[in-house]
Design a protein around this motif. Structure first.
Motif, PDB file in Angstrom:
ATOM      1  N   ASN A  56       9.958   6.934  -0.261  1.00  0.00           N
ATOM      2  CA  ASN A  56       9.962   7.706   0.983  1.00  0.00           C
ATOM      3  C   ASN A  56       8.879   8.787   1.055  1.00  0.00           C
ATOM      4  OD1 ASN A  56      11.181   9.440  -0.839  1.00  0.00           O
ATOM      5  ND2 ASN A  56      12.587  10.300   0.694  1.00  0.00           N
ATOM      6  N   ARG A  57       8.154   9.008  -0.041  1.00  0.00           N
ATOM      7  CA  ARG A  57       7.074  10.004   0.013  1.00  0.00           C
ATOM      8  C   ARG A  57       5.770   9.409  -0.505  1.00  0.00           C
ATOM      9  NH1 ARG A  57       8.980  15.306   0.461  1.00  0.00           N
ATOM     10  NH2 ARG A  57      11.243  15.394   0.374  1.00  0.00           N
ATOM     11  N   VAL A  58       4.726   9.590   0.268  1.00  0.00           N
ATOM     12  CA  VAL A  58       3.429   9.011  -0.087  1.00  0.00           C
ATOM     13  C   VAL A  58       2.955   9.571  -1.423  1.00  0.00           C
ATOM     14  CG1 VAL A  58       1.005   8.812   0.581  1.00  0.00           C
ATOM     15  CG2 VAL A  58       2.797   8.612   2.325  1.00  0.00           C
ATOM     16  N   GLN A  59       3.036  10.899  -1.552  1.00  0.00           N
ATOM     17  CA  GLN A  59       2.492  11.530  -2.750  1.00  0.00           C
ATOM     18  C   GLN A  59       3.233  11.101  -4.012  1.00  0.00           C
ATOM     19  OE1 GLN A  59       2.077  15.700  -2.042  1.00  0.00           O
ATOM     20  NE2 GLN A  59       0.576  15.961  -3.666  1.00  0.00           N
ATOM     21  N   GLU A  60       4.536  11.045  -3.906  1.00  0.00           N
ATOM     22  CA  GLU A  60       5.328  10.607  -5.064  1.00  0.00           C
ATOM     23  C   GLU A  60       4.974   9.157  -5.437  1.00  0.00           C
ATOM     24  OE1 GLU A  60       9.619  10.933  -4.579  1.00  0.00           O
ATOM     25  OE2 GLU A  60       9.900   9.407  -6.129  1.00  0.00           O
ATOM     26  N   ALA A  61       4.833   8.328  -4.443  1.00  0.00           N
ATOM     27  CA  ALA A  61       4.503   6.918  -4.698  1.00  0.00           C
ATOM     28  C   ALA A  61       3.119   6.782  -5.325  1.00  0.00           C
ATOM     29  CB  ALA A  61       4.588   6.123  -3.396  1.00  0.00           C
TER      30      ALA A  61
ATOM     31  N   GLN B  52       3.355  11.643   7.881  1.00  0.00           N
ATOM     32  CA  GLN B  52       2.507  12.534   8.666  1.00  0.00           C
ATOM     33  C   GLN B  52       1.201  11.819   8.968  1.00  0.00           C
ATOM     34  OE1 GLN B  52       2.615  15.603   5.651  1.00  0.00           O
ATOM     35  NE2 GLN B  52       3.459  17.044   7.151  1.00  0.00           N
ATOM     36  N   THR B  53       0.672  12.099  10.150  1.00  0.00           N
ATOM     37  CA  THR B  53      -0.559  11.426  10.565  1.00  0.00           C
ATOM     38  C   THR B  53      -1.683  11.605   9.548  1.00  0.00           C
ATOM     39  OG1 THR B  53       0.109  11.893  12.815  1.00  0.00           O
ATOM     40  CG2 THR B  53      -2.139  11.152  12.511  1.00  0.00           C
ATOM     41  N   ASN B  54      -1.760  12.793   8.957  1.00  0.00           N
ATOM     42  CA  ASN B  54      -2.873  13.031   8.019  1.00  0.00           C
ATOM     43  C   ASN B  54      -2.711  12.297   6.681  1.00  0.00           C
ATOM     44  OD1 ASN B  54      -0.948  14.576   6.725  1.00  0.00           O
ATOM     45  ND2 ASN B  54      -1.930  16.538   7.136  1.00  0.00           N
ATOM     46  N   LYS B  55      -1.563  11.617   6.515  1.00  0.00           N
ATOM     47  CA  LYS B  55      -1.381  10.799   5.318  1.00  0.00           C
ATOM     48  C   LYS B  55      -1.546   9.310   5.610  1.00  0.00           C
ATOM     49  CE  LYS B  55       0.355  13.919   2.172  1.00  0.00           C
ATOM     50  NZ  LYS B  55       1.706  14.469   2.354  1.00  0.00           N
TER      51      LYS B  55
ATOM     52  N   ASP C  90       2.359  -1.731   1.322  1.00  0.00           N
ATOM     53  CA  ASP C  90       2.182  -3.060   1.896  1.00  0.00           C
ATOM     54  C   ASP C  90       2.872  -3.182   3.246  1.00  0.00           C
ATOM     55  OD1 ASP C  90       0.898  -4.333  -0.537  1.00  0.00           O
ATOM     56  OD2 ASP C  90       2.735  -3.485  -1.382  1.00  0.00           O
ATOM     57  N   VAL C  91       3.928  -2.402   3.424  1.00  0.00           N
ATOM     58  CA  VAL C  91       4.688  -2.427   4.666  1.00  0.00           C
ATOM     59  C   VAL C  91       5.049  -0.983   5.006  1.00  0.00           C
ATOM     60  CG1 VAL C  91       6.809  -3.218   5.794  1.00  0.00           C
ATOM     61  CG2 VAL C  91       5.695  -4.689   4.099  1.00  0.00           C
ATOM     62  N   ILE C  92       4.899  -0.612   6.275  1.00  0.00           N
ATOM     63  CA  ILE C  92       5.296   0.724   6.699  1.00  0.00           C
ATOM     64  C   ILE C  92       6.458   0.592   7.681  1.00  0.00           C
ATOM     65  CG2 ILE C  92       4.550   2.845   7.878  1.00  0.00           C
ATOM     66  CD1 ILE C  92       1.845   2.429   6.545  1.00  0.00           C
ATOM     67  N   GLU C  93       7.592   1.139   7.275  1.00  0.00           N
ATOM     68  CA  GLU C  93       8.823   0.921   8.055  1.00  0.00           C
ATOM     69  C   GLU C  93       9.126   2.046   9.027  1.00  0.00           C
ATOM     70  OE1 GLU C  93      12.328  -0.547   6.385  1.00  0.00           O
ATOM     71  OE2 GLU C  93      11.371  -1.753   4.818  1.00  0.00           O
ATOM     72  N   THR C  94       8.287   3.085   9.023  1.00  0.00           N
ATOM     73  CA  THR C  94       8.659   4.294   9.753  1.00  0.00           C
ATOM     74  C   THR C  94       7.653   4.670  10.842  1.00  0.00           C
ATOM     75  OG1 THR C  94       7.673   5.462   7.868  1.00  0.00           O
ATOM     76  CG2 THR C  94      10.065   5.299   7.925  1.00  0.00           C
ATOM     77  N   VAL C  95       7.110   3.680  11.497  1.00  0.00           N
ATOM     78  CA  VAL C  95       6.213   3.949  12.621  1.00  0.00           C
ATOM     79  C   VAL C  95       7.099   4.364  13.794  1.00  0.00           C
ATOM     80  CG1 VAL C  95       4.433   2.998  14.122  1.00  0.00           C
ATOM     81  CG2 VAL C  95       4.635   2.184  11.755  1.00  0.00           C
ATOM     82  N   ASP C  96       6.931   5.603  14.260  1.00  0.00           N
ATOM     83  CA  ASP C  96       7.923   6.102  15.216  1.00  0.00           C
ATOM     84  C   ASP C  96       7.360   6.906  16.378  1.00  0.00           C
ATOM     85  OD1 ASP C  96       7.194   8.365  13.839  1.00  0.00           O
ATOM     86  OD2 ASP C  96       9.237   8.987  13.335  1.00  0.00           O
ATOM     87  N   ARG C  97       6.034   7.023  16.468  1.00  0.00           N
ATOM     88  CA  ARG C  97       5.475   7.789  17.600  1.00  0.00           C
ATOM     89  C   ARG C  97       4.040   7.338  17.843  1.00  0.00           C
ATOM     90  NH1 ARG C  97       5.494  10.400  12.861  1.00  0.00           N
ATOM     91  NH2 ARG C  97       3.694  11.685  12.346  1.00  0.00           N
ATOM     92  N   PRO C  98       3.611   7.467  19.102  1.00  0.00           N
ATOM     93  CA  PRO C  98       2.287   6.947  19.460  1.00  0.00           C
ATOM     94  C   PRO C  98       1.155   7.515  18.604  1.00  0.00           C
ATOM     95  CG  PRO C  98       3.542   7.402  21.439  1.00  0.00           C
ATOM     96  CD  PRO C  98       4.372   7.908  20.303  1.00  0.00           C
TER      97      PRO C  98
ATOM     98  N   LEU D 144       1.110   8.531  15.528  1.00  0.00           N
ATOM     99  CA  LEU D 144       1.104   7.897  14.211  1.00  0.00           C
ATOM    100  C   LEU D 144       0.681   6.433  14.321  1.00  0.00           C
ATOM    101  CD1 LEU D 144       1.740   7.858  11.166  1.00  0.00           C
ATOM    102  CD2 LEU D 144       4.119   7.329  11.767  1.00  0.00           C
ATOM    103  N   ALA D 145       1.184   5.745  15.330  1.00  0.00           N
ATOM    104  CA  ALA D 145       0.835   4.336  15.506  1.00  0.00           C
ATOM    105  C   ALA D 145      -0.672   4.170  15.695  1.00  0.00           C
ATOM    106  CB  ALA D 145       1.598   3.758  16.706  1.00  0.00           C
TER     107      ALA D 145
END
Ligand SMILES: *Cc1c(COP(=O)(O)O)cnc(C)c1O
Length: 223
Positions: A56-61, A84-87, A96-104, A106-107
């Motif tokens: 669930n976190r880019v940095q941790e991953a 966050q957009t800046n990530k 490989d897959v992003i499951e949390t696309v939720d606003r224009p 970010l999309a």
């Protein structure tokens, strides 16, 4: 109990729930949610044959997965936390897959980044079915427009929809809503269900369940 045993038990439960729902066991993927767990713990699941994971976190991953991906073939890493957009750049590089696309916004950032990196990641659009303020996800009232934007204008490769029902509510109505929305837009996949409710989610058509605790045990508070 060890992680290999947990995995095999969760897979049995998935298969049983699928068959009870008149579906096939192979129609439901297990995303093993490894957030907060160490690389060594994750290795146990990889050795046991698990290949689809959620963080669930880019940095941790970023701290764990580049090495794990080198050591094990065929890993499919899903981002299941808010982005966050800046990530977007980092996320497209690692996941490989992003499951949390939720606003224009970010999309659009993801579409641009994928083009730059010459990649086309599968994405899920996250819907905030419970309309909770603190939770990510597109509001149901905006979902139709958002799906169209992502598909027709941005050409994202939309696998399906994802939701996290409110913690203290009966999840069935949320799962049913997500299924109806996906049908209306001809989207094939539904990412829904966690340790406590994945059998219910499968009954409502989940094609992918995100299970952490039942695989890895209770999450430690800190790494
Ligand atoms: C942590 C998490 C899960 C897994 O939850 P468990 O109850 O531990 O199975 C699933 N989905 C998301 C989005 C999560 O953040």
């Amino acid at each position: 109990m060890g992680i290999a045993e947990n995995l095999s038990q969760v897979k049995d439960s998935i298969a049983e729930a699928a068959i009870n729902a008149g579906r096939k066991a192979a129609d439901v993927d297990l995303v093993a949610v490894s957030k907060v767990h160490t690389a060594d713990t994750i290795r146990e699941a990889l050795v046991a044959g698990q290949r689809i994971f959620g963080e669930n976190r880019v940095q941790e991953a970023q701290g764990k997965w580049p090495d794990l991906k080198k050591d094990f073939e065929g890993v499919q890493l899903h981002l299941i936390g808010s982005l966050q957009t800046n990530k977007a750049k980092d996320a497209v590089e690692l996941f490989d897959v992003i499951e949390t696309v939720d606003r224009p916004k970010l999309a659009r950032a993801l579409a641009k980044e994928m083009e730059k990196q010459g990649k086309s990641l599968d994405v899920y659009l996250q819907i905030n079915t419970g309309e909770e303020d603190q939770k990510g996800g597109c509001l149901p009232a905006q979902a139709d427009d958002f799906i169209k934007l992502c598909r027709d204008e941005l050409n994202l490769s939309i696998k399906g929809l994802m939701c996290i029902p409110p913690a203290n509510e009966e999840p069935s109505m949320h799962f049913a809503f997500l299924r109806e929305l996906s049908k209306r837009h001809n989207l094939p996949c539904l990412s829904m269900g966690m340790s406590g409710d994945f059998e219910t989610a499968i009954r409502f058509g989940a094609t992918s369940v995100r299970v952490g605790t039942a695989v890895f045990g209770t999450r430690p508070k800190k790494l």
